[in-house]
Design an enzyme around this catalytic site. Structure first.
Site, PDB file in Angstrom:
ATOM      1  N   GLU A 125      -2.722   9.740  30.576  1.00  0.00           N
ATOM      2  CA  GLU A 125      -2.306   9.620  29.176  1.00  0.00           C
ATOM      3  C   GLU A 125      -3.445   9.142  28.296  1.00  0.00           C
ATOM      4  OE1 GLU A 125       0.977   7.111  26.564  1.00  0.00           O
ATOM      5  OE2 GLU A 125       1.535   7.929  28.503  1.00  0.00           O
ATOM      6  N   LYS A 126      -4.343   8.332  28.863  1.00  0.00           N
ATOM      7  CA  LYS A 126      -5.409   7.750  28.058  1.00  0.00           C
ATOM      8  C   LYS A 126      -6.630   7.501  28.944  1.00  0.00           C
ATOM      9  CE  LYS A 126      -2.538   4.428  27.140  1.00  0.00           C
ATOM     10  NZ  LYS A 126      -1.481   4.555  28.170  1.00  0.00           N
ATOM     11  N   ASP A 134       2.277   7.832  31.075  1.00  0.00           N
ATOM     12  CA  ASP A 134       2.961   6.556  31.288  1.00  0.00           C
ATOM     13  C   ASP A 134       4.375   6.808  31.811  1.00  0.00           C
ATOM     14  OD1 ASP A 134       0.782   5.149  30.483  1.00  0.00           O
ATOM     15  OD2 ASP A 134       1.542   4.645  28.498  1.00  0.00           O
ATOM     16  N   ASP A 142       7.347   6.438  31.063  1.00  0.00           N
ATOM     17  CA  ASP A 142       8.423   6.275  30.088  1.00  0.00           C
ATOM     18  C   ASP A 142       8.639   7.613  29.390  1.00  0.00           C
ATOM     19  OD1 ASP A 142       6.290   6.508  28.316  1.00  0.00           O
ATOM     20  OD2 ASP A 142       6.276   4.397  27.766  1.00  0.00           O
ATOM     21  N   TYR A 195      -4.581  -3.729  28.615  1.00  0.00           N
ATOM     22  CA  TYR A 195      -4.064  -2.786  27.629  1.00  0.00           C
ATOM     23  C   TYR A 195      -3.079  -3.481  26.688  1.00  0.00           C
ATOM     24  CZ  TYR A 195      -1.747   1.323  25.682  1.00  0.00           C
ATOM     25  OH  TYR A 195      -1.221   2.256  24.832  1.00  0.00           O
TER      26      TYR A 195
END
Length: 646
Positions: A7-8, A102, A104, A320
């Site tokens: 995601e990042k 992530d 979620d 984070y």
């Protein structure tokens, strides 16, 4: 080649570090043997604008509403085109793909929509990581799942994204065009989250504006008991003239009782004594940190977020930051002493607190079951160079480190006493608190909230030495600040009446997310709906007029709860995304039919008129001090708080 899409970038680095063999960096990716790890930058894609579907919708027209795409399209975000091109190229070379968003709903969406947008048709596995420590990532890599199992989560996230587009685009256009008819030249933006937030502030401002103060009259009595003296306060009976908070609003009964009290004897009718233990505050989520930093240092929510990003990305001092979780993985406990030792190395105050920490203790913060997509904010263990940090960055870092240190302090232990006396057949109450063990409390404050009472025994006699009546004035609610508004967004259920809706809002973490709340406030300021007056956030004439002109359902938080109920059902295979959208469109058409240029024009005039009219006040402005005290003899008590809020 196996392609892992994180995601990042920070997650991509953690995955690459956990893969066997060496690694080498390439543009937008890390090569690790037969695997390549690349990343998104949050959302690489966004919903297409209306004119992408139909050029006629480039011009805003009421007769074109509602705009409803028949086949939804995504377009690259302007700043993400380069990384999207890298991911697209790597997908064409991949034999299989691992989705590492992530764990979620939003994390499922933003990686999967890239995979589908780029046309990849091969197998996709799902990697779920909520702890960036290498052992945890290694374990997660050994437990890959089929991404198809998470299709309902993707559908729920996709439905939310499309619903927000439909809601925001159509209502913003409708009320902007209505505003032009009403004489307002400018965009009137409406959104599912930002508009209820604005509604909170407008309603608070209206309460302050319309507030009419009144006087009330607390009566105190100084009592002598066997072991000393204490001050108790009269509890008027229901037969007395009281306001809705149980406060006496006619002075004469208090004056009459005060005149009779000196010399009267009474008895301690009821005594409650209890030892209480209070665990240390948990480590911070981003919103909790924003609330505390705003209260302590007066910095905006956006400034705290920006500070956290610098501490994380530039200085590498914290984990984070955009986390909604206040718990830590159990595996981190073993490393806590080392990481806190580094974090406290160059600061005298932190060093003193570190010296008092007991690392044999374990607080409730360490709980794998309560760690969500991200864990709580924590120092990384790197020693800070405070000469390179701004004052705000240093203060934010100390707060994060302090809350982590507090997990290694004993609980706060207090002895609390509540006493109820009967004198002249009237009830008087007193309360006090003794600190048995300060535990973690000195890290946060050195103030004692409530002074202790002398030693008491139920049934013992007492004698009134002195009595007095204070004249106090009710005060209006305080205007929202960054701290109180972020807190309200986190706990938005407090502002709704329906218990089921309140419960849903509590379960869904309120209005907005950790990553968006600060931006929502700044957006409302930028669009001219809010203005900062010192620490206070106040609605402008335009913001007040917009809320007055909108249907109430648009400016209250209930819709977020109703959406969340259905989105959760979709993610659990108990509802259908298409049915959710059909219901939304019915709701949207009903709302659009309520746009009224006359109502908006009137609300603009009303807001201008109210801005020019002073708030209603009864009597002289309160100084916050008692105006007069009736006392037979000089009181031996100290100062007392003499203001109250309704």
């Amino acid at each position: 080649m196996r392609l892992i899409i994180a995601e990042k970038p920070s997650l991509a680095r953690a995955i690459a570090d956990a893969l066997p063999g060496g690694s080498r960096r390439e543009e937008g990716a890390i090569v690790c043997g037969e695997s390549v790890v690349t990343w998104c930058l949050g959302h690489l894609l966004e919903q297409a604008s209306p004119e992408v579907y139909d050029a006629a919708d480039k011009q805003w027209r009421l007769d074109r509403l509602p705009i409803v795409p028949q086949r939804w399209k995504l377009t690259p975000r302007a700043k993400a085109r380069g990384q999207l091109a890298i991911v697209r190229r790597l997908l064409k070379q991949a034999a299989d793909v691992v989705h590492a968003g992530d764990p979620d709903r939003e994390g499922q969406l933003l990686v999967q929509e890239v995979i589908e947008h780029c046309g990849y048709k091969g197998p996709v596995k799902r990697l779920l990581i909520n702890d960036l420590n290498r052992p945890a990532v290694v374990r997660a890599l050994s437990r890959l799942q089929d991404n198809a199992d998470y299709q309902p989560l993707f559908q729920a996230a996709q439905a939310r994204s499309r619903a927000d587009w439909l809601y925001g685009i159509n209502l913003s256009r409708a009320w902007t065009l209505t505003g032009r008819q009403a004489g307002h030249d400018g965009v009137l933006s409406v959104g599912r989250v930002q508009t209820p937030v604005l509604g909170l502030i407008v309603r608070r401002d209206n309460s302050i504006r319309d507030f009419v103060p009144h006087l009330f009259y607390p009566l105190w009595v100084e009592l002598a008991v066997k072991s000393g003296q204490l001050r108790a306060w009269w509890v008027p009976g229901e037969s007395q003239p009281l306001d809705d908070q149980g406060r006496l609003i006619d002075r004469s009964p208090a004056d009459q009782l005060a005149a009779r009290l000196p010399g009267a004897e009474g008895v301690l009718k009821q005594l409650e004594q209890q030892e209480k233990r209070q665990a240390p505050p948990l480590p911070y989520s981003l919103s909790a940190l924003q609330v505390d930093a705003a209260r302590r240092y007066g910095v905006s929510a956006q400034a705290v977020l920006d500070s956290c990003q610098r501490l994380y990305e530039q200085h590498k001092l914290i984990t984070y930051p955009r986390s909604d979780c206040r718990y830590l993985p159990e595996e981190h406990l073993a490393q806590a002493q080392r990481s806190l030792g580094g974090a406290c190395a160059s600061d005298n105050t932190l060093g003193e607190w570190l010296a008092g920490a007991d690392f044999s203790l374990r607080s409730k913060a360490w709980n794998d079951k309560k760690v969500s997509a991200h864990h709580a904010l924590a120092p990384s263990g790197k020693a800070p160079d405070f000469s390179t940090l701004s004052a705000t960055d240093a203060n934010v870092f100390r707060l994060i480190t302090r809350n982590m240190l507090a997990q290694f302090y004993r609980p706060l232990r207090t002895f609390e006493v509540k006493a109820q006396f009967m004198v002249l057949d009237e009830t008087f109450k007193a309360r006090g608190q003794s600190v048995l063990d300060p535990g973690w409390k000195p890290l946060f404050t050195t103030r004692d909230e409530t002074p202790p009472l002398p030693s008491l025994h139920e049934g013992e006699t007492c004698k009134a030495l002195d009595a007095g009546v204070e004249e106090r004035e009710t005060r209006p609610p305080e205007p929202f600040t960054d701290a109180s508004l972020i807190n309200a967004m986190m706990n938005i259920g407090r502002y709704v009446q329906d218990p089921a809706v309140r419960r849903t809002l509590k379960e869904s973490d309120g209005l907005g997310t950790e990553a968006t709340r600060a931006g929502i406030l700044e957006t409302l300021v930028m669009r001219g709906y809010l203005v900062r007056q010192g620490k206070a956030l106040r609605a402008t004439q335009l913001g007040s007029a917009l809320i007055a002109a909108l249907p109430s359902a648009v400016s209250t938080p209930e819709r977020t709860a109703l959406w969340e109920q259905r989105l959760r059902a979709i993610s659990e295979r108990q509802d259908d995304a298409d049915a959710f959208q059909h219901a939304l469109l019915d709701d949207l058409r009903a709302l659009l039919s309520q746009s009224d240029a006359g109502k908006l024009k009137q609300s603009l005039r009303t807001a201008q008129g109210e801005a020019a009219t002073p708030a209603k006040r009864a009597g002289k402005p309160s100084t916050g001090k008692p105006r007069k005290s009736y006392a037979k003899r000089k009181s031996s008590g100290g100062k007392r708080k003499t203001t109250a809020r309704t």
